[in-house]
Design an enzyme around this catalytic site. Structure first.
Site, PDB file in Angstrom:
ATOM      1  N   HIS A 131       0.877  -1.184   0.000  1.00  0.00           N
ATOM      2  CA  HIS A 131       0.000   0.000   0.000  1.00  0.00           C
ATOM      3  C   HIS A 131       0.911   1.229   0.000  1.00  0.00           C
ATOM      4  O   HIS A 131       2.013   1.190   0.554  1.00  0.00           O
ATOM      5  CB  HIS A 131      -0.846  -0.058   1.275  1.00  0.00           C
ATOM      6  CG  HIS A 131      -1.908   0.990   1.398  1.00  0.00           C
ATOM      7  ND1 HIS A 131      -1.628   2.299   1.734  1.00  0.00           N
ATOM      8  CD2 HIS A 131      -3.254   0.920   1.266  1.00  0.00           C
ATOM      9  CE1 HIS A 131      -2.761   2.977   1.797  1.00  0.00           C
ATOM     10  NE2 HIS A 131      -3.761   2.177   1.517  1.00  0.00           N
ATOM     11  N   ASP A 208       3.317  -4.197   8.047  1.00  0.00           N
ATOM     12  CA  ASP A 208       2.087  -3.431   7.887  1.00  0.00           C
ATOM     13  C   ASP A 208       0.939  -4.427   8.072  1.00  0.00           C
ATOM     14  O   ASP A 208       0.648  -5.227   7.180  1.00  0.00           O
ATOM     15  CB  ASP A 208       2.061  -2.801   6.487  1.00  0.00           C
ATOM     16  CG  ASP A 208       0.730  -2.122   6.183  1.00  0.00           C
ATOM     17  OD1 ASP A 208      -0.224  -2.286   6.969  1.00  0.00           O
ATOM     18  OD2 ASP A 208       0.653  -1.450   5.139  1.00  0.00           O
ATOM     19  N   GLN A 211      -4.277  -4.883   7.123  1.00  0.00           N
ATOM     20  CA  GLN A 211      -5.297  -5.793   6.595  1.00  0.00           C
ATOM     21  C   GLN A 211      -5.376  -7.104   7.365  1.00  0.00           C
ATOM     22  O   GLN A 211      -6.403  -7.761   7.350  1.00  0.00           O
ATOM     23  CB  GLN A 211      -5.030  -6.100   5.116  1.00  0.00           C
ATOM     24  CG  GLN A 211      -5.247  -4.925   4.188  1.00  0.00           C
ATOM     25  CD  GLN A 211      -6.699  -4.434   4.172  1.00  0.00           C
ATOM     26  OE1 GLN A 211      -7.627  -5.165   4.525  1.00  0.00           O
ATOM     27  NE2 GLN A 211      -6.892  -3.195   3.782  1.00  0.00           N
ATOM     28  N   LYS A 234     -10.075  -0.421  10.749  1.00  0.00           N
ATOM     29  CA  LYS A 234     -10.262  -1.664   9.972  1.00  0.00           C
ATOM     30  C   LYS A 234     -10.527  -2.845  10.900  1.00  0.00           C
ATOM     31  O   LYS A 234     -10.858  -3.933  10.455  1.00  0.00           O
ATOM     32  CB  LYS A 234      -9.022  -1.934   9.115  1.00  0.00           C
ATOM     33  CG  LYS A 234      -8.802  -0.889   8.016  1.00  0.00           C
ATOM     34  CD  LYS A 234      -7.643  -1.272   7.144  1.00  0.00           C
ATOM     35  CE  LYS A 234      -7.040  -0.115   6.393  1.00  0.00           C
ATOM     36  NZ  LYS A 234      -7.797   0.315   5.220  1.00  0.00           N
ATOM     37  N   CYS A 373      -4.762   2.463  -3.658  1.00  0.00           N
ATOM     38  CA  CYS A 373      -3.485   2.950  -3.079  1.00  0.00           C
ATOM     39  C   CYS A 373      -2.361   1.949  -3.286  1.00  0.00           C
ATOM     40  O   CYS A 373      -1.509   1.768  -2.404  1.00  0.00           O
ATOM     41  CB  CYS A 373      -3.621   3.280  -1.600  1.00  0.00           C
ATOM     42  SG  CYS A 373      -4.800   4.568  -1.269  1.00  0.00           S
TER      43      CYS A 373
HETATM   44  C1  LIG Z   1      -2.247  -2.643   3.711  1.00  0.00           C
HETATM   45  C2  LIG Z   1      -2.593  -1.253   4.136  1.00  0.00           C
HETATM   46  N1  LIG Z   1      -1.650  -0.484   4.685  1.00  0.00           N
HETATM   47  C3  LIG Z   1      -1.916   0.763   5.108  1.00  0.00           C
HETATM   48  C4  LIG Z   1      -3.161   1.308   4.968  1.00  0.00           C
HETATM   49  C5  LIG Z   1      -3.402   2.709   5.445  1.00  0.00           C
HETATM   50  O1  LIG Z   1      -4.245   2.696   6.537  1.00  0.00           O
HETATM   51  P1  LIG Z   1      -4.765   4.082   7.147  1.00  0.00           P
HETATM   52  O2  LIG Z   1      -5.369   4.839   6.007  1.00  0.00           O
HETATM   53  O3  LIG Z   1      -5.767   3.658   8.170  1.00  0.00           O
HETATM   54  O4  LIG Z   1      -3.592   4.780   7.734  1.00  0.00           O
HETATM   55  C6  LIG Z   1      -4.176   0.567   4.381  1.00  0.00           C
HETATM   56  C7  LIG Z   1      -5.514   1.135   4.168  1.00  0.00           C
HETATM   57  O5  LIG Z   1      -6.250   0.755   3.308  1.00  0.00           O
HETATM   58  C8  LIG Z   1      -3.880  -0.753   3.952  1.00  0.00           C
HETATM   59  O6  LIG Z   1      -4.811  -1.513   3.392  1.00  0.00           O
END
Ligand SMILES: Cc1ncc(COP(=O)(O)O)c(C=O)c1O
Length: 422
Positions: A131, A208, A211, A234, A373
């Protein structure tokens, strides 16, 4: 709790009553089919009620007041931190930092670890499925420090190509920054193995977990993870709150990322000294109510249990793969069901993802379209955008049917063939 047709160990219809929004009917009598939990999950009543409880009964700022409400808020916040510590398998609550979310957590590591500790010649190892939140901060830090970004390549079915890991994981690698589960492909990455191989090379690993946390158990100690980030929203929790886990010795060695109130020990006219962990990384007023209610979200998930969640979601993902495959021109991206979580991204020949998302909305089916993203991943897939249906513990098999019926409806509409099915 009863065995259901999906083979799961909770009754999904009963569980859905925990989520007030799922009982809503949309305008025009459309049912609500929420298939966008990977973007943000809906909230159970317990989380909503916890926020209300705080605001209505003992709200005050945190870590400041010795009066009744102040003390209660501090207690609740620390209880939530301790729950999250246990949830992540961290050694101590001081390793759990409250942040604004995954994005903020990763920026914190990039800024407070990457900026001072990286130098020209160092390498950061990412993957092609990250992401942007786990890519763009590293691009910036690499530019500033002279470090180089490298990427673990993907197999054609959207897994990390570990056969080629030694080509990119070198003695110059300082950090492996990797998603535990792809937000597009659903791919579940072998974090334990990546941590082991990173450590063998003397590198750290940042995971990260945005998900993965709503779907699978996480254990930073057992997996030997150095940093881990996730977002509350999430995980059925509030927005505006997230977590960074960091190993104590690493956090101790880092300077603060944000400066201001609460993160200091002493302030003089020309310099300051830092508070102990976790305060050193929690400058200013925290999202207090949200941080407390995140603990309630953790309780909620734990009370259902990851075995039951996984069984239920596996049934949904399997059904989605089977049913979507019936649609002409369908291409499902990513690996086989055994290697993925509850996310299905797909392309349909001659159907633009945005048109599809709009037409599905007319049937009350909410899906996400676009690059999610993850533009470099879409370049790898050879498509600018995909449609993504993502599932959570509250989705049902009949919602998969409604997704498939909605796609049939959209195809007819777009090609303008046959009678109008509305
Ligand atoms: C794998 C992953 N990393 C990071 C993020 C970013 O999360 P946030 O927008 O809550 O900071 C997301 C959000 O969709 C994501 O799916």
């Amino acid at each position: 709790m009863s065995e259901t047709a999906t083979g799961s160990v909770f009754d999904v219809q009963t569980l859905r009553r925990d989520f007030p929004i799922l009982g809503r009917e949309l305008s025009g009598g459309r049912p609500l089919v929420y298939l966008d939990s990977a973007a943000s999950a809906q909230k159970p009543r317990a989380v909503i009620e916890k926020e209300r409880e705080v605001y209505e009964n003992y709200y005050a700022n945190a870590y400041r007041g010795v009066y009744d409400f102040g003390a209660r808020i501090d207690e609740e916040l620390e209880a939530s931190r301790a729950k999250i510590q246990r949830f992540l398998g961290a050694a101590e609550p001081q390793e759990i930092l409250f942040t604004a979310g995954t994005t903020m957590s990763i920026n914190l590591v990039a800024g407070a670890w990457g900026r001072p500790f990286l130098k020209p010649g160092d390498e950061l190892l990412l993957t092609e499925m990250e992401h942007h939140a786990n890519l763009v901060p590293w691009q910036q830090i690499a530019r500033e420090t002279g470090a180089t970004l490298r990427f673990i390549p993907l197999t054609t079915d959207g897994r990390l190509d570990l056969d080629r890991l030694d080509e990119v994981l070198t003695e110059r690698t300082r950090l492996v920054a990797v998603t535990a589960m792809s937000n597009v492909l659903g791919t579940i990455n072998p974090i334990d193995e990546l941590a082991r191989r990173a450590h063998e090379r003397g590198a750290l690993i940042l995971v990260d977990a945005a998900q993965s946390v709503p779907h699978h158990p996480t254990n930073v100690a057992a997996s030997a993870i150095d940093f881990l980030a996730f977002s509350g929203h999430k995980l059925f929790g509030p927005t505006g709150i997230g977590v960074l886990y960091g190993r104590r010795d690493l956090l101790e060695a880092m300077d603060p990322f944000l400066c201001g109130g609460h993160m200091i020990a002493e302030v003089f006219r020309d310099h300051s000294t830092w508070a102990e962990l976790p305060a050193k990384f929690e400058a200013g007023t925290l999202p207090i109510t949200q941080a407390i209610a995140l603990g309630t979200a953790v309780d909620y998930v734990e009370q259902i249990g990851f075995d039951a969640i996984a069984a239920h979601e596996r049934a949904l993902t399997t059904a989605a793969h089977q049913r979507l495959a019936e649609i002409p021109g369908m291409q499902i991206h990513g690996p086989a069901i055994e290697q993925k979580g509850a996310i299905v991204s797909f392309s349909i020949e001659k159907v633009h993802p945005e048109d599809l998302a709009q037409l599905l909305d007319r049937k009350g089916v909410f899906v996400r379209h676009g690059h999610h993203c993850a533009m470099p991943l879409h370049e790898h897939l050879g498509v600018p955008a995909t449609t993504r249906a993502s599932f959570a513990l509250y989705n049902t098999l009949s919602e998969i049917d409604m997704l498939v019926e909605g796609i049939h409806f959209a195809r007819k509409k777009l090609r303008l063939t046959g009678p109008d099915p509305t």
